[in-house]
Design a protein around this motif. Structure first.
Motif, PDB file in Angstrom:
ATOM      1  N   PHE A 194       0.879  -1.173   0.000  1.00 54.28           N
ATOM      2  CA  PHE A 194       0.000   0.000   0.000  1.00 54.28           C
ATOM      3  C   PHE A 194       0.917   1.224   0.000  1.00 54.28           C
ATOM      4  O   PHE A 194       1.680   1.437   0.937  1.00 54.28           O
ATOM      5  CB  PHE A 194      -0.892   0.028   1.237  1.00 54.28           C
ATOM      6  CG  PHE A 194      -2.059  -0.915   1.198  1.00 54.28           C
ATOM      7  CD1 PHE A 194      -2.052  -2.069   0.427  1.00 54.28           C
ATOM      8  CD2 PHE A 194      -3.185  -0.646   1.948  1.00 54.28           C
ATOM      9  CE1 PHE A 194      -3.141  -2.930   0.405  1.00 54.28           C
ATOM     10  CE2 PHE A 194      -4.287  -1.508   1.943  1.00 54.28           C
ATOM     11  CZ  PHE A 194      -4.265  -2.648   1.163  1.00 54.28           C
ATOM     12  N   GLU A 195       0.839   1.988  -1.072  1.00 50.92           N
ATOM     13  CA  GLU A 195       1.651   3.190  -1.195  1.00 50.92           C
ATOM     14  C   GLU A 195       0.741   4.397  -0.980  1.00 50.92           C
ATOM     15  O   GLU A 195      -0.147   4.673  -1.789  1.00 50.92           O
ATOM     16  CB  GLU A 195       2.304   3.248  -2.572  1.00 50.92           C
ATOM     17  CG  GLU A 195       3.253   4.397  -2.733  1.00 50.92           C
ATOM     18  CD  GLU A 195       4.036   4.318  -4.040  1.00 50.92           C
ATOM     19  OE1 GLU A 195       4.780   5.263  -4.299  1.00 50.92           O
ATOM     20  OE2 GLU A 195       3.892   3.334  -4.792  1.00 50.92           O
ATOM     21  N   TYR A 196       0.964   5.070   0.132  1.00 46.90           N
ATOM     22  CA  TYR A 196       0.121   6.199   0.522  1.00 46.90           C
ATOM     23  C   TYR A 196       0.635   7.481  -0.121  1.00 46.90           C
ATOM     24  O   TYR A 196       1.742   7.928   0.161  1.00 46.90           O
ATOM     25  CB  TYR A 196       0.070   6.323   2.040  1.00 46.90           C
ATOM     26  CG  TYR A 196      -0.737   5.224   2.686  1.00 46.90           C
ATOM     27  CD1 TYR A 196      -2.080   5.420   2.982  1.00 46.90           C
ATOM     28  CD2 TYR A 196      -0.173   3.981   2.969  1.00 46.90           C
ATOM     29  CE1 TYR A 196      -2.838   4.420   3.560  1.00 46.90           C
ATOM     30  CE2 TYR A 196      -0.929   2.970   3.543  1.00 46.90           C
ATOM     31  CZ  TYR A 196      -2.256   3.198   3.834  1.00 46.90           C
ATOM     32  OH  TYR A 196      -3.011   2.198   4.398  1.00 46.90           O
ATOM     33  N   GLU A 197      -0.189   8.065  -0.989  1.00 48.16           N
ATOM     34  CA  GLU A 197       0.123   9.324  -1.667  1.00 48.16           C
ATOM     35  C   GLU A 197      -0.949  10.340  -1.282  1.00 48.16           C
ATOM     36  O   GLU A 197      -1.995   9.970  -0.744  1.00 48.16           O
ATOM     37  CB  GLU A 197       0.127   9.129  -3.188  1.00 48.16           C
ATOM     38  CG  GLU A 197       1.128   8.103  -3.699  1.00 48.16           C
ATOM     39  CD  GLU A 197       2.579   8.573  -3.602  1.00 48.16           C
ATOM     40  OE1 GLU A 197       2.814   9.787  -3.428  1.00 48.16           O
ATOM     41  OE2 GLU A 197       3.464   7.716  -3.679  1.00 48.16           O
ATOM     42  N   ASP A 198      -0.710  11.599  -1.586  1.00 53.98           N
ATOM     43  CA  ASP A 198      -1.690  12.647  -1.278  1.00 53.98           C
ATOM     44  C   ASP A 198      -3.016  12.437  -1.998  1.00 53.98           C
ATOM     45  O   ASP A 198      -4.078  12.765  -1.474  1.00 53.98           O
ATOM     46  CB  ASP A 198      -1.136  14.034  -1.643  1.00 53.98           C
ATOM     47  CG  ASP A 198       0.023  14.450  -0.752  1.00 53.98           C
ATOM     48  OD1 ASP A 198       0.126  13.929   0.389  1.00 53.98           O
ATOM     49  OD2 ASP A 198       0.828  15.288  -1.195  1.00 53.98           O
ATOM     50  N   ASP A 199      -2.955  11.872  -3.193  1.00 54.67           N
ATOM     51  CA  ASP A 199      -4.176  11.705  -3.994  1.00 54.67           C
ATOM     52  C   ASP A 199      -4.802  10.317  -3.888  1.00 54.67           C
ATOM     53  O   ASP A 199      -5.788  10.030  -4.560  1.00 54.67           O
ATOM     54  CB  ASP A 199      -3.895  12.035  -5.461  1.00 54.67           C
ATOM     55  CG  ASP A 199      -2.862  11.117  -6.089  1.00 54.67           C
ATOM     56  OD1 ASP A 199      -2.146  10.405  -5.344  1.00 54.67           O
ATOM     57  OD2 ASP A 199      -2.763  11.104  -7.328  1.00 54.67           O
ATOM     58  N   SER A 203      -4.351  -2.175  -7.830  1.00 54.54           N
ATOM     59  CA  SER A 203      -5.628  -1.580  -7.472  1.00 54.54           C
ATOM     60  C   SER A 203      -5.329  -0.241  -6.817  1.00 54.54           C
ATOM     61  O   SER A 203      -4.169   0.187  -6.772  1.00 54.54           O
ATOM     62  CB  SER A 203      -6.431  -2.489  -6.533  1.00 54.54           C
ATOM     63  OG  SER A 203      -7.760  -2.033  -6.439  1.00 54.54           O
ATOM     64  N   CYS A 204      -6.361   0.410  -6.310  1.00 53.84           N
ATOM     65  CA  CYS A 204      -6.171   1.698  -5.659  1.00 53.84           C
ATOM     66  C   CYS A 204      -7.376   2.001  -4.781  1.00 53.84           C
ATOM     67  O   CYS A 204      -8.367   1.275  -4.796  1.00 53.84           O
ATOM     68  CB  CYS A 204      -5.968   2.812  -6.681  1.00 53.84           C
ATOM     69  SG  CYS A 204      -7.380   3.039  -7.772  1.00 53.84           S
ATOM     70  N   ALA A 205      -7.267   3.080  -4.045  1.00 52.17           N
ATOM     71  CA  ALA A 205      -8.372   3.554  -3.203  1.00 52.17           C
ATOM     72  C   ALA A 205      -8.161   5.041  -2.957  1.00 52.17           C
ATOM     73  O   ALA A 205      -7.075   5.579  -3.195  1.00 52.17           O
ATOM     74  CB  ALA A 205      -8.413   2.782  -1.880  1.00 52.17           C
ATOM     75  N   GLU A 206      -9.216   5.672  -2.482  1.00 53.67           N
ATOM     76  CA  GLU A 206      -9.138   7.094  -2.142  1.00 53.67           C
ATOM     77  C   GLU A 206      -8.126   7.295  -1.009  1.00 53.67           C
ATOM     78  O   GLU A 206      -7.891   6.385  -0.206  1.00 53.67           O
ATOM     79  CB  GLU A 206     -10.513   7.597  -1.672  1.00 53.67           C
ATOM     80  CG  GLU A 206     -11.599   7.529  -2.719  1.00 53.67           C
ATOM     81  CD  GLU A 206     -11.472   8.594  -3.782  1.00 53.67           C
ATOM     82  OE1 GLU A 206     -10.957   9.694  -3.469  1.00 53.67           O
ATOM     83  OE2 GLU A 206     -11.876   8.321  -4.928  1.00 53.67           O
ATOM     84  N   ALA A 207      -7.578   8.490  -0.941  1.00 54.84           N
ATOM     85  CA  ALA A 207      -6.631   8.815   0.129  1.00 54.84           C
ATOM     86  C   ALA A 207      -7.288   8.597   1.488  1.00 54.84           C
ATOM     87  O   ALA A 207      -8.465   8.894   1.676  1.00 54.84           O
ATOM     88  CB  ALA A 207      -6.172  10.265  -0.006  1.00 54.84           C
TER      89      ALA A 207
END
Length: 143
Positions: free
Chosen positions: A11-16, A30-34
């Motif tokens: 899980f790579e936590y970015e601002d967006d 995959s991805c998810a909202e911040a």
């Protein structure tokens, strides 16, 4: 084919948002909202299950997961163990439905509506009878 798999997701936590990758499974993302780790966990599980299902269908060898102590991380990355129970995934994919448009004479459609006929169910049964099948063939993807 195994019933249970567990792989490390990054899980790579970015601002967006949260970017999700699986180091052992090329192309599984995959991805998810911040700040929405709950959705990230759900999305990671779904991505893993569908990716492994596709590998099974393609006859690919599913790799042995890399031990967590062998994974290199950046400062904004977190390793997360994601497990998946494949019989549930296989059943969900094989019972997915697709929408097909078909044409009926107006009088027949009206009569079916009047009698509260489930046309989809009747069509499915008629098509299976016509094709002389009782259930989907093994390993058939019915998306």
């Amino acid at each position: 084919m195994k019933n249970d798999y567990a792989f490390i997701a990054i899980f790579e936590y970015e601002d967006d948002g949260i970017n999700i990758s699986f180091p052992d499974l090329e192309g599984c993302f995959s991805c998810a909202e911040a700040n929405d780790t709950d959705t990230a966990l759900k999305n990671a599980k779904e991505a893993l299950g569908l990716h492994l299902f596709a590998m099974e269908q393609d006859g690919e060898t599913i790799p042995t997961p890399t031990p967590i102590n062998k994974i290199t991380l950046e400062k904004n990355q977190v390793p997360v163990l994601i497990d998946v129970f494949m019989p549930s995934v296989r059943a969900a994919v094989k019972t997915s439905y697709v929408k097909k448009t078909l044409s009926l004479p107006a009088w027949l459609a009206a009569l079916a509506d009047e009698k509260a006929v489930n046309c989809s169910k009747v069509f499915q049964k008629a098509l299976m009878d016509f094709l002389e099948v009782k259930e989907p063939a093994k390993n058939m993807i019915t998306l």
